[in-house]
Design an enzyme around this catalytic site. Structure first.
Site, PDB file in Angstrom:
ATOM      1  CG  ASP A 150       9.876  -9.938   0.847  1.00  0.00           C
ATOM      2  OD1 ASP A 150       9.005 -10.143   1.950  1.00  0.00           O
ATOM      3  OD2 ASP A 150       8.806 -10.118  -1.067  1.00  0.00           O
ATOM      4  CG  ASP A 162       6.220 -15.474   0.929  1.00  0.00           C
ATOM      5  OD1 ASP A 162       5.788 -16.955   0.467  1.00  0.00           O
ATOM      6  OD2 ASP A 162       5.989 -15.502   1.038  1.00  0.00           O
ATOM      7  CG  ASP A 187       7.988  -9.476  -4.842  1.00  0.00           C
ATOM      8  OD1 ASP A 187       6.828  -9.665  -5.243  1.00  0.00           O
ATOM      9  OD2 ASP A 187       8.316  -9.622  -3.027  1.00  0.00           O
TER      10      ASP A 187
END
Length: 227
Positions: A17, A19, A176
């Site tokens: 991922d 960000d 995250d």
């Protein structure tokens, strides 16, 4: 060797991922939203208010700044204002998390291809990654609008695997957010939850169902090395 460790020995590519996993973009995302508050005579909020929701993009930032959900009639025009603000500042404060550059260098040394799968649209992902030399070595960058679907649908991850010419089962996806883990599992990949990221307000990361948790980028190398 456990069955999970045995699966890590088969990894031939690493997907991330963006960000909250590779990049700490919360300072720029928060600034874009906070600029809107100040413009309206509202008190500025500290970054700590914005950081947990940075992974949710405009939805998260406008939720913090104004308490709005996408269903609110004012959401769409405020989102466009937020986007315009973010375009002006998105490379000013955004940095890679500590340990990311060393991680990417080690993947290159091991000849493990890597890529990015993000829900961030190409409008922002492409100029942001072009501005950062570290992304020149990425074998695939799949944005939120690259395919007809976005995470938690598995198709963006499968598209990245196709671009890397690596079977999904030989990929690991690191993120995250719970939707990252859902998407990775649906794609048949190993999944790793980056607990150093934004995490949203989603309760216990251990309940997401990831194959492993890491508290720093370097711990991913340990997983790959110890397998």
């Amino acid at each position: 060797m456990t069955a999970l460790a045995a699966r890590f020995t088969l990894i031939r590519a690493v997907l991330f991922d963006l960000d909250g996993t590779l990049l700490d973009s919360a300072p720029d995302l928060g600034a874009a939203a906070d600029q809107m508050r100040v413009k309206r005579g509202m008190a500025s909020l500290e970054l700590a208010h914005y950081r947990p929701m940075a992974g949710a993009g405009a939805r998260g930032m406008l939720g913090v700044a104004f308490g709005l959900t996408p269903e609110h009639p004012d959401f769409a025009p405020l989102r466009e204002e937020f986007f315009a603000n973010y375009e002006q500042c998105m490379t000013q404060r955004t940095t890679a998390f500590e340990g990311i550059d060393a991680l990417l260098a080690e993947l290159a040394a091991r000849q493990l291809p890597w890529g990015v799968v993000t829900n961030k649209s190409a409008r922002f992902t492409e100029p942001l990654t072009r501005a950062m030399p570290r992304f020149a070595s990425a074998g695939a960058i799949v944005c939120g609008d690259t395919t007809p679907f976005s995470k938690p649908h598995p198709e963006p991850l499968l598209e990245a695997a196709r671009r890397l010419t690596v079977p999904p089962e030989a990929c690991v996806y690191v993120g995250d957010d719970e939707r990252d883990i859902v998407a990775g599992r649906a794609a048949g990949m190993l999944t790793v939850a980056a607990t150093y990221g934004y995490l949203g307000r989603q309760g216990d990361v251990a309940q997401w169902g990831a194959d492993a948790l890491i508290n720093s980028p370097g711990e991913l190398l340990q997983l790959l090395t110890n397998a």
